[in-house]
Write a protein that holds these residues in place. Sequence first.
Motif, short mmCIF file in Angstrom:
data_model
loop_
_atom_site.label_atom_id
_atom_site.label_comp_id
_atom_site.label_asym_id
_atom_site.label_seq_id
_atom_site.Cartn_x
_atom_site.Cartn_y
_atom_site.Cartn_z
N THR A 17 50.58 33.92 65.63
CA THR A 17 50.07 32.56 65.58
C THR A 17 48.55 32.63 65.48
O THR A 17 47.94 33.55 66.01
N GLY A 18 47.96 31.69 64.75
CA GLY A 18 46.51 31.76 64.56
C GLY A 18 46.10 32.86 63.61
O GLY A 18 45.00 33.41 63.75
N ILE A 19 46.91 33.17 62.63
CA ILE A 19 46.63 34.29 61.72
C ILE A 19 45.41 34.03 60.85
O ILE A 19 44.76 34.96 60.38
N ARG A 88 63.26 37.19 63.80
CA ARG A 88 63.64 38.18 64.80
C ARG A 88 62.59 39.29 64.92
O ARG A 88 62.85 40.47 64.67
N PRO A 89 61.37 38.91 65.33
CA PRO A 89 60.26 39.88 65.36
C PRO A 89 60.38 40.87 66.51
O PRO A 89 60.93 40.56 67.57
N ASP A 90 59.83 42.04 66.29
CA ASP A 90 59.70 43.02 67.38
C ASP A 90 58.56 42.63 68.32
O ASP A 90 58.62 42.92 69.52
N GLU A 91 57.52 42.00 67.74
CA GLU A 91 56.34 41.64 68.52
C GLU A 91 55.85 40.26 68.11
O GLU A 91 55.93 39.90 66.93
N VAL A 92 55.33 39.51 69.09
CA VAL A 92 54.72 38.21 68.84
C VAL A 92 53.33 38.21 69.45
O VAL A 92 53.16 38.58 70.62
N TYR A 93 52.33 37.84 68.65
CA TYR A 93 50.95 37.77 69.11
C TYR A 93 50.51 36.30 69.08
O TYR A 93 50.40 35.71 68.00
N ASN A 94 50.30 35.73 70.26
CA ASN A 94 49.91 34.32 70.33
C ASN A 94 48.39 34.21 70.37
O ASN A 94 47.76 34.25 71.42
N LEU A 95 47.80 34.02 69.19
CA LEU A 95 46.35 33.88 69.06
C LEU A 95 45.96 32.44 68.72
O LEU A 95 44.78 32.13 68.60
N TYR A 136 52.34 39.16 73.17
CA TYR A 136 50.94 39.29 73.57
C TYR A 136 50.35 37.90 73.68
O TYR A 136 50.38 37.12 72.71
N GLN A 137 49.80 37.55 74.84
CA GLN A 137 49.13 36.28 75.04
C GLN A 137 47.62 36.50 75.08
O GLN A 137 47.11 37.28 75.88
N ALA A 138 46.91 35.77 74.21
CA ALA A 138 45.45 35.88 74.15
C ALA A 138 44.82 35.09 75.27
O ALA A 138 44.62 33.88 75.17
#
Length: 346
Positions: A17-19, A88-95, A136-138
Amino acid sequence: METTQTAPSAGKTAVITGITGQDGSYLAELLLGKGYTVHGLIRRSSSFNTERIDHIYQDPQTPGRRLVLHHADLSDGVALANLLREVRPDEVYNLGAQSHVRVSFDAPLYTGDITGLGTLRLLEAIRASGVETRLYQASSSEMFGSSPPPQHEGTPFRPRSPYGCAKAYAYWSTVNHREAYGMFAVNGILFNHESPRRGETFVTRKISRAVARIRAGLQDELFLGNLDAVRDWGYAPEYVEAMWRMLQRDEPDDYVVATGTSATVRDFLEAAFGCAGLDWRRHVRFDAKYQRPSEVDALIGDASKAEDLLGWAPRVRYRALAEIMVEADTRQLADELSGARVRVDR
């Protein structure tokens, strides 16, 4: 030194998110370089806002299937859950966030909704989708607020802005979901990190752009607020590496990411203007509108835990960072002026 467990990355899938922001664009580059397929969330609007990722989205060496953009928003939990089931992601980055501290005083409800509740919506979307993933939470050094430096993972949160309050809510929501539901969810408490891709309203980029324009004779004055604020400024491409390392560990945990080097806004001014052989005192003027209603005096991070457990350490400090940003803005301005001259000649 204990180092992070780095499992093979080829074939993995990540959602960011926030790419389209500073960190999102650097993180997308990093993950694509490691063989990931990257799905980026962008908000629907009447204009394009993908400048920071156009070079990788359109790069013929980056097959389109490995970078996919989706219209989605942290205000829509149902859409988030549906996307997670699909990808179905292995990783999620919340930016994704409303990330400007000064603006958060003018738009506190919006900041609370997107920066705070938006994280909770994403956490609940992960839970509702049933997808096994790592989050991952920013988080932000602004959560520490008035707590004296150096700040580390055990320092109490005392936020001094709606943004800091929203980030603290998001932080504890992440911890709660980790402890209550066994989610692999981590908080990266990142101190200020900058780059040539930093938004133009943030103070470091505002300074570096002004230096380029003043040197070119296009501007004479720069208006700023508090020059005495002390910050710990690092280099964004290095910080996204720390984000990735957090999700490669065997167990989820929270980490401060910082350089441990302090500098005032005045120090950054001196370094940036010095790159162009200019005296900042001749050009910088005070404007009260840039001051916050409540100021955070000093943020200086202690990243010992990240260095010990992630094997991560910063290399670029604020003086080198100022030089990188001024040189980049000088090149960009030269390209803009050259393009303008070509259009006039035609």
